[in-house]
Motif scaffolding. Structure first.
Motif, mmCIF file in Angstrom:
data_model
loop_
_atom_site.group_PDB
_atom_site.id
_atom_site.type_symbol
_atom_site.label_atom_id
_atom_site.label_comp_id
_atom_site.label_asym_id
_atom_site.label_seq_id
_atom_site.Cartn_x
_atom_site.Cartn_y
_atom_site.Cartn_z
ATOM 1 N N ASN A 174 -31.082 12.551 19.234
ATOM 2 C CA ASN A 174 -30.397 11.310 18.896
ATOM 3 C C ASN A 174 -29.078 11.255 19.682
ATOM 4 O O ASN A 174 -28.181 12.073 19.444
ATOM 5 N N PRO A 175 -28.927 10.307 20.618
ATOM 6 C CA PRO A 175 -27.678 10.235 21.400
ATOM 7 C C PRO A 175 -26.426 10.028 20.555
ATOM 8 O O PRO A 175 -25.368 10.599 20.863
ATOM 9 N N ALA A 176 -26.501 9.214 19.501
ATOM 10 C CA ALA A 176 -25.323 8.988 18.648
ATOM 11 C C ALA A 176 -24.941 10.267 17.912
ATOM 12 O O ALA A 176 -23.759 10.596 17.778
ATOM 13 N N VAL A 177 -25.938 10.987 17.426
ATOM 14 C CA VAL A 177 -25.705 12.262 16.757
ATOM 15 C C VAL A 177 -25.068 13.255 17.726
ATOM 16 O O VAL A 177 -24.118 13.965 17.386
ATOM 17 N N THR A 178 -25.584 13.296 18.947
ATOM 18 C CA THR A 178 -25.059 14.216 19.959
ATOM 19 C C THR A 178 -23.602 13.912 20.278
ATOM 20 O O THR A 178 -22.756 14.814 20.340
#
Length: 224
Positions: free
Chosen positions: A170-174
């Motif tokens: 997940n890019p937002a999580v990263t």
């Protein structure tokens, strides 16, 4: 649209508060046992995902993930304006969730990550984790739409354990996890490669899903 954006921001915030908070609690309860901390992290994340997708899915689709949103855009389900708005509130919600977790445990709110997560094995793991997540969602929507909360939660719980990266997917999580020095953290330097691998995995899942979901053609009978 405003209700959907609020649901995406709220869901992503609570997801990140769970990811980071459960990592902090897991390490506090078992400081010398990484396996127990990881188990607590995985179980809490899967449980939160099941609840959040169930209650917010009818409002926004419960993406909580720019990779999912972009896949839905390419799949023909979202327009450009909605896609951009979803990604923006997901990233903002993710950052807010990390800050919330820090506040709940009385930690400094801003603390750039220091945990190294790099190398081909980590990048491959992120590609595989995101590929599997997107394939689960795309095929699940076609065949078992009511089971999506359980399918996603189960997959993420498993991916915590079978990937070397513990499945950010997940890019937002990263991006948000680069703002914590806790168990869930990642160095800001390592974020671009993780996100790149995630997007590649998402695109591959979309291509494979299109092949699997294309109806088989039946040859026309030859005239007598």
């Amino acid at each position: 649209m405003s209700r959907a954006l609020l649901a995406e921001a709220l869901g992503t915030m609570l997801l990140l508060a769970t990811v980071v908070g459960s990592g902090i609690m897991g390490q506090a309860l078992s400081p010398d046992n990484t396996a127990v901390a990881l188990l607590a992290n995985a179980a809490a994340t899967a449980g939160a995902l099941y609840v959040l997708i169930t209650i917010l899915g009818p409002i926004s689709g419960a993406h909580f993930n720019p990779a999912v949103t972009l896949a839905m855009k390419l799949h023909g389900g979202l327009d450009t304006r909605t896609t951009a708005a979803y990604v923006l509130v997901q990233c903002a919600g993710a950052i807010a969730g990390v800050l919330l977790a820090h506040a709940m445990f009385d930690l400094p709110l801003f603390q750039p990550g220091v945990r190294a997560r790099t190398g081909s094995a980590q990048w491959l793991s992120e590609g595989v984790a995101t590929f599997g997540l997107l394939l689960t969602i795309l095929l699940g929507l076609r065949h078992r739409a009511q089971a999506i909360p359980a399918l996603v939660a189960s997959y993420i719980f498993a991916a915590y354990w079978f990937t070397a990266s513990t499945s950010f997917a997940n890019p937002a999580v990263t991006l948000a996890r680069a703002l914590t020095q806790t168990f869930a953290g990642i160095r800001p330097l390592d974020v671009p490669a993780f996100i790149g691998a995630q997007l590649i995995g998402a695109i591959l899942a979309l291509l494979v899903a299109r092949i699997l979901l294309t109806p088989a053609t039946t040859p026309s009978p030859e005239p007598p």
